[in-house]
Enzyme design. Structure first.
Site, mmCIF file in Angstrom:
data_model
loop_
_atom_site.group_PDB
_atom_site.id
_atom_site.type_symbol
_atom_site.label_atom_id
_atom_site.label_comp_id
_atom_site.label_asym_id
_atom_site.label_seq_id
_atom_site.Cartn_x
_atom_site.Cartn_y
_atom_site.Cartn_z
ATOM 1 N N ILE A 67 30.581 -49.841 114.984
ATOM 2 C CA ILE A 67 29.688 -50.869 115.494
ATOM 3 C C ILE A 67 28.665 -50.240 116.433
ATOM 4 O O ILE A 67 28.997 -49.356 117.223
ATOM 5 C CB ILE A 67 30.490 -51.945 116.271
ATOM 6 C CG1 ILE A 67 31.436 -52.682 115.320
ATOM 7 C CG2 ILE A 67 29.569 -52.937 116.959
ATOM 8 C CD1 ILE A 67 32.366 -53.646 116.028
ATOM 9 N N GLY A 68 27.423 -50.674 116.375
ATOM 10 C CA GLY A 68 26.460 -50.275 117.385
ATOM 11 C C GLY A 68 25.172 -49.701 116.847
ATOM 12 O O GLY A 68 24.921 -49.660 115.643
ATOM 13 N N ALA A 69 24.346 -49.246 117.789
ATOM 14 C CA ALA A 69 23.000 -48.783 117.471
ATOM 15 C C ALA A 69 23.005 -47.493 116.667
ATOM 16 O O ALA A 69 22.168 -47.301 115.778
ATOM 17 C CB ALA A 69 22.206 -48.592 118.763
ATOM 18 N N GLU A 87 35.590 -50.536 108.002
ATOM 19 C CA GLU A 87 36.180 -51.739 108.589
ATOM 20 C C GLU A 87 35.149 -52.849 108.747
ATOM 21 O O GLU A 87 35.491 -54.026 108.773
ATOM 22 C CB GLU A 87 36.844 -51.449 109.936
ATOM 23 C CG GLU A 87 35.910 -51.206 111.095
ATOM 24 C CD GLU A 87 35.650 -49.743 111.341
ATOM 25 O OE1 GLU A 87 35.600 -49.341 112.510
ATOM 26 O OE2 GLU A 87 35.502 -49.003 110.355
ATOM 27 N N GLY A 120 39.004 -48.714 114.738
ATOM 28 C CA GLY A 120 39.322 -47.978 113.526
ATOM 29 C C GLY A 120 38.935 -46.520 113.571
ATOM 30 O O GLY A 120 38.973 -45.840 112.538
#
Length: 440
Positions: A214-216, A236, A334
């Site tokens: 997740i993220g930039a 995931e 994950g």
């Protein structure tokens, strides 16, 4: 033949929750907000106490974690999202350290009870099946194990495939609430994130099977893959960044050994475009987290390339990705599942990426991790490490060699101090860093 569904109000549905119960909430965009509000209303009316709430990352309000509910609701999350980070850092909520792959096992093994599962699903089809839509993860296990399953039927929940289908006979209480799902929007990568994205993209081969956290930074990597060929997805989660690559044919899954041609995920986090994309799309398999994040299943695909973020790294390659000192940020997630799987995949690469400094210019590469920092990826698991200054491979390297390589991709303003720290600890000199730096 469709089963005739009897709907009740959210307030009536949550009457099954008792003091001391453990309640699971479906994740991210699928958090059932009307049930959450109704449950909190009961809390405000002093009808409940010592109710344990469990979930992965959720989008939208999380009022049950507010200080006003101390002694009423106790949030013990499996992953700490932005909506509960402050209260977790303050001690009003807590976190259960667990690999994402094993969140389902907590329920199925009986380590954690699940008295009530509160979920959000699609409208039933002609055969009586609803879809979990954007949140299969540990939610499927919660549904299987719960004493009571409350489902919000929402026309905006996409009908996803894979492990997402459950029959209405497996649901005890139905509520109808047609509200658009919570969306997550990501900012355009900045100059540093773009540089990191380019360095990561240079390591990705044609035919690779990708996992992105997740993220930039994951989005910055995806933005650099327009000229690649035959990429696959086993992850995931994914967000909007994959859509242009699917549309252009870059992501097609042709090189995958399992789930060939399909994008595999366990939850989603993105805009309405992502939810529309998976709706009735047999090319996307939303699977139980015990499948998506099993390292041995992951490793069955060739060239698995796992790219994850970090908060801090020390000169031995220990990766902190959940907490720094007393500040808790996310969770194990994950990361290890996929690093372990990618490192065992034929031609696979496990990559940890982060900016070399914080927004205040403090080096994120440290001689030793901050006291209290959580080591998510051990030095034995660490392979590729990437910053905006380059990419180095730590696998098979001694402690002195690792120090030299890690310093070589630190911010230039901090290399001298790190070099001194390395010399004091290992006798590792900075003078021949360039000769040992690996960039591919």
């Amino acid at each position: 033949m469709k089963k005739q569904i009897k709907y009740v109000s959210a307030a009536e549905a949550v009457r099954v929750i008792k003091s001391g119960d453990h309640v699971h909430l479906s994740s991210v965009a699928s958090a059932p907000q009307c049930l959450i509000q109704a449950m909190c209303d009961r809390g405000r009316n002093h009808e409940l106490k010592d109710v344990h709430i469990h979930h992965l990352h959720t989008e939208g309000p999380a009022p049950y974690a507010d200080p006003e509910f101390e002694g009423v609701f106790q949030l013990d999350s499996f992953f700490v999202g932005g909506n509960v980070r402050k209260v977790t850092q303050s001690g009003y909520a807590d976190y259960i350290p667990v690999f994402l792959s094993e969140t389902q096992k907590l329920y199925r093994s009986g380590v954690l009870p699940c008295n009530v599962a509160m979920i959000q699903v699609s409208e039933p089809d002609a055969h009586g099946y609803v879809s979990l839509g954007t949140s299969v993860d540990a939610t499927l296990a919660a549904v299987e194990c719960a004493e009571h399953v409350i489902a919000v039927i929402n026309k905006y929940v996409p009908r996803s495939f894979g492990d997402a289908f459950i029959h209405v006979d497996d649901i005890d209480i139905f509520v109808q609430d047609d509200k658009p799902l919570e969306e997550a929007h990501f900012s355009v990568p900045n100059e540093i994130e773009t540089a990191i994205g380019k360095n990561c993209a240079a390591l990705i081969e044609d035919g690779a099977c990708l996992q992105m956290g997740i993220g930039a930074i994951p989005n910055a990597v995806l933005a650099q893959l327009g000229n690649h060929k035959d990429l696959g997805i086993h992850t995931e989660m994914f967000a909007d960044g994959v859509l242009p690559l699917v549309e252009s044919g870059v992501i097609n899954g042709r090189n995958k050994a399992i789930d060939k041609g399909k994008m595999v995920s366990t939850f989603l986090m993105g805009s309405q475009k992502v939810y529309d994309f998976i709706d009735n799309n047999p090319g996307v398999a939303m699977m139980d987290v015990g499948y998506t994040n099993d390292p041995f299943i992951i490793a069955k695909n060739p060239k698995v390339t796992a790219i994850n973020s970090a908060l801090q790294v020390d000169l031995t390659g220990q990766i902190c990705a959940d907490s720094l000192g007393t500040k808790f940020y996310s969770g194990v997630g994950g990361q290890i599942d996929f690093i372990y799987g990618a490192s065992r995949s034929e031609g696979g690469k496990a990559i940890l990426a982060m900016p070399s400094v914080t927004n205040k210019g403090v080096s994120k590469i440290a001689s030793t991790l901050t006291l209290g920092a959580g080591v998510v990826t051990t030095r034995a698991h660490a392979h590729w490490f990437v910053t905006e200054y380059g990419a180095v491979n730590l696998y098979g390297k001694s402690l002195q060699e690792r120090a030299r390589l890690i310093i070589s991709v630190a911010h230039p303003d901090h290399q001298e101090e790190l070099d001194k720290a390395a010399f004091e600890r290992y006798g590792a000199h900075h003078t021949y860093i360039k000769a040992t730096t690996q960039t591919k």
